[in-house]
Scaffold this motif. Structure first.
Motif, PDB file in Angstrom:
ATOM      1  N   PHE A 132     -11.133  -0.685 -19.151  1.00 56.57           N
ATOM      2  CA  PHE A 132     -11.299  -2.210 -18.929  1.00 56.57           C
ATOM      3  C   PHE A 132     -10.826  -2.640 -17.639  1.00 56.57           C
ATOM      4  O   PHE A 132     -11.636  -2.934 -16.675  1.00 56.57           O
ATOM      5  CB  PHE A 132     -11.178  -3.004 -19.830  1.00 56.57           C
ATOM      6  CG  PHE A 132     -10.969  -4.566 -19.449  1.00 56.57           C
ATOM      7  CD1 PHE A 132     -12.226  -5.100 -19.265  1.00 56.57           C
ATOM      8  CD2 PHE A 132      -9.799  -5.016 -19.436  1.00 56.57           C
ATOM      9  CE1 PHE A 132     -11.979  -6.433 -18.831  1.00 56.57           C
ATOM     10  CE2 PHE A 132      -9.896  -6.324 -18.724  1.00 56.57           C
ATOM     11  CZ  PHE A 132     -10.949  -7.259 -18.566  1.00 56.57           C
ATOM     12  N   PHE A 151     -17.688  -6.816 -19.221  1.00 61.57           N
ATOM     13  CA  PHE A 151     -17.600  -5.505 -19.620  1.00 61.57           C
ATOM     14  C   PHE A 151     -18.705  -5.029 -20.674  1.00 61.57           C
ATOM     15  O   PHE A 151     -19.191  -3.764 -20.487  1.00 61.57           O
ATOM     16  CB  PHE A 151     -16.278  -5.331 -19.982  1.00 61.57           C
ATOM     17  CG  PHE A 151     -15.611  -3.851 -20.568  1.00 61.57           C
ATOM     18  CD1 PHE A 151     -15.683  -2.807 -19.590  1.00 61.57           C
ATOM     19  CD2 PHE A 151     -15.169  -3.402 -21.753  1.00 61.57           C
ATOM     20  CE1 PHE A 151     -15.303  -1.730 -19.421  1.00 61.57           C
ATOM     21  CE2 PHE A 151     -14.658  -2.182 -21.713  1.00 61.57           C
ATOM     22  CZ  PHE A 151     -15.060  -1.201 -20.789  1.00 61.57           C
ATOM     23  N   ILE A 188     -12.990  -8.295 -25.151  1.00 62.50           N
ATOM     24  CA  ILE A 188     -12.666  -7.072 -25.461  1.00 62.50           C
ATOM     25  C   ILE A 188     -11.591  -6.697 -26.533  1.00 62.50           C
ATOM     26  O   ILE A 188     -10.639  -7.306 -26.705  1.00 62.50           O
ATOM     27  CB  ILE A 188     -11.816  -6.553 -24.017  1.00 62.50           C
ATOM     28  CG1 ILE A 188     -10.799  -7.657 -23.696  1.00 62.50           C
ATOM     29  CG2 ILE A 188     -12.852  -6.496 -22.762  1.00 62.50           C
ATOM     30  CD1 ILE A 188      -9.881  -7.081 -22.336  1.00 62.50           C
ATOM     31  N   ALA A 238     -13.932 -10.036 -18.628  1.00 62.75           N
ATOM     32  CA  ALA A 238     -13.241  -9.686 -19.827  1.00 62.75           C
ATOM     33  C   ALA A 238     -14.281 -10.407 -21.052  1.00 62.75           C
ATOM     34  O   ALA A 238     -14.330  -9.900 -22.140  1.00 62.75           O
ATOM     35  CB  ALA A 238     -12.017 -10.124 -20.018  1.00 62.75           C
TER      36      ALA A 238
END
Length: 432
Positions: A130, A89, A108, A85
């Motif tokens: 995600f 990503f 994110i 996170a």
């Protein structure tokens, strides 16, 4: 009278146009909702695989290290999700980049000008994207856990997990799934035989080399068996993994397309079943007995092998891939012992060996088969292997010469549970 008829007709046409416009938007919304729900269900199935890995590893390793195994499998999921996170990503899906390395920012958050119907072709939301990908990233780290079990320092393991899931896996993933240079070349890996499983397998192999074998595993040229704590637990774990694979492969369709999902789940199931038969045959050829452990690893081998081309293979081709992987995993495991590479659960044989086989199969079988495609697949396998292995080996050796990667001989002999966790996984007490 005629003007009234014209007015009525015009009103009717206008109403129909509005209805058609509303219907089109509603259909898009329904399609988004349906696909998004399937993606979330798939995410939950992949999440369940963490429990499957925990059960397999705990079942195949010694009772004195059960809590240590379960602790690692619980916390590495958490460490992996957080690191993915924070930056993983956006390393894996950087948008516009040079095809090798890109980064779209920390954390994110919704992209600029985001609309749910405009994101990912209206198939699923950003948040679902995600979460689904985070489950895949955490799976990659778990592969390492079983291979180096019973002798790795827990601090070293979690530091390695943080970097593997946060940096190594996402950058390598961007080369294909993020639109990088391998994707542009035409490399194909539907759900991650190489991107997830081989990367985890290469990392596991690096860990085995850097840490070394368990004490007493190889003595005077003989392989000393170290019985696992629970065969039933291992069986439960494998079936949980098989169950979770329906989400792993089925969710990789990235929509709720009925025909595609159905085919993928059929090829996945057939490959797993054929893998079990392959493991059964391979185990009998090698050991002259019906080896349950090899049947279980055969199932996982078949699943890993079909993951690269689950959407490309016919049912018969998926059976062939599963059968080949089921047999090969037995000989790979034996070969690892011949080389004195101590893999507690056969992770390298399952995820690396069969991940490579499944990826190369794209160039031999299925809709994309052809010499050029095979060379492209081989290029991808070599590129992922070179970077994943060397990077992981460097990380392990850096840890080895700083904080150390191996527990003390005393802790290893007496078990990690009592020394590192203060409790045992299996405790039987009797009242006086």
């Amino acid at each position: 009278m005629f003007s009234s008829i014209h007015l009525i007709a015009d009103a009717t046409l206008a109403t129909e146009s509005v209805a058609q416009a509303v219907t089109a938007e509603q259909l898009q919304t329904v399609s988004l909702t349906t696909s998004n729900v399937w993606m979330l269900v798939s995410t939950m199935l992949v999440f369940i695989m963490a429990l499957g890995f925990a059960c397999v590893e705990a079942g195949f390793t010694q009772a004195k290290n059960t809590v240590n195994i379960l602790f690692k499998n619980t916390v590495d999921l958490s460490v992996g999700i957080i690191s993915y996170a924070w930056f993983g990503f956006n390393l894996m899906y950087p948008g516009e980049f040079n095809g090798v390395f890109g980064f779209s920012g920390w954390g994110i958050s919704l992209p600029a000008d985001y609309t749910s119907l405009g994101y990912a072709g209206g198939a699923y939301t950003y948040w679902t994207d995600f979460l689904f990908q985070a489950m895949f990233a955490a799976t990659c780290a778990t592969i390492v856990s079983g291979a180096v079990a019973e002798r790795i320092k827990i601090s070293a393991y979690f530091i390695f997990t943080f970097f593997l899931v946060g940096f190594v896996y996402p950058v390598l993933g961007s080369w294909h799934w993020g639109g990088g240079w391998l994707s542009q070349m035409g490399f194909y890996d539907f759900a991650g035989s190489t991107v997830v499983h081989s990367v985890g397998g290469w990392a596991a192999l690096a860990g085995i080399i850097a840490i070394g074998a368990r004490k007493g595993k190889y003595v005077n040229g003989k392989v000393i068996d170290k019985p696992g704590s629970s065969v039933p637990l291992a069986v439960i774990g494998v079936f949980l993994l098989w169950f979770g694979w329906f989400g792993f492969n089925g969710g990789s369709v990235l929509s709720a397309d009925a025909e595609s999902i159905s085919l993928v789940l059929v090829t996945t199931t057939l490959a797993a079943a054929a893998g079990a038969i392959g493991g059964w045959l391979g185990g009998y050829i090698m050991f002259k007995r019906f080896d349950l452990g090899m049947v279980l690893n055969g199932i996982l081998a078949g699943l890993v092998g079909i993951t690269a081309g689950a959407d490309q293979m016919s049912p018969n081709e998926s059976i062939l891939i599963g059968l080949v992987c089921g047999v090969i995993v037995v000989f790979s495991a034996v070969g690892m012992d011949k080389l004195k590479l101590d893999d507690c659960v056969g992770a390298v044989s399952v995820h690396l060996t069969c991940g490579i086989i499944g990826t190369l199969a794209i160039g031999v079988l299925g809709q994309k088969a052809g010499f050029d495609q095979f060379i492209t697949q081989l290029t991808g396998v070599a590129a992922y292997g070179a970077v994943a292995f060397t990077t992981s080996l460097a990380l392990f050796f850096a840890l080895k010469f700083t904080i150390g990667v191996r527990v003390s001989e005393e802790h290893e002999n007496e078990g990690l549970d009592s020394h590192e966790h203060g409790i045992r996984g299996y405790t039987i007490t009797f009242d006086n």
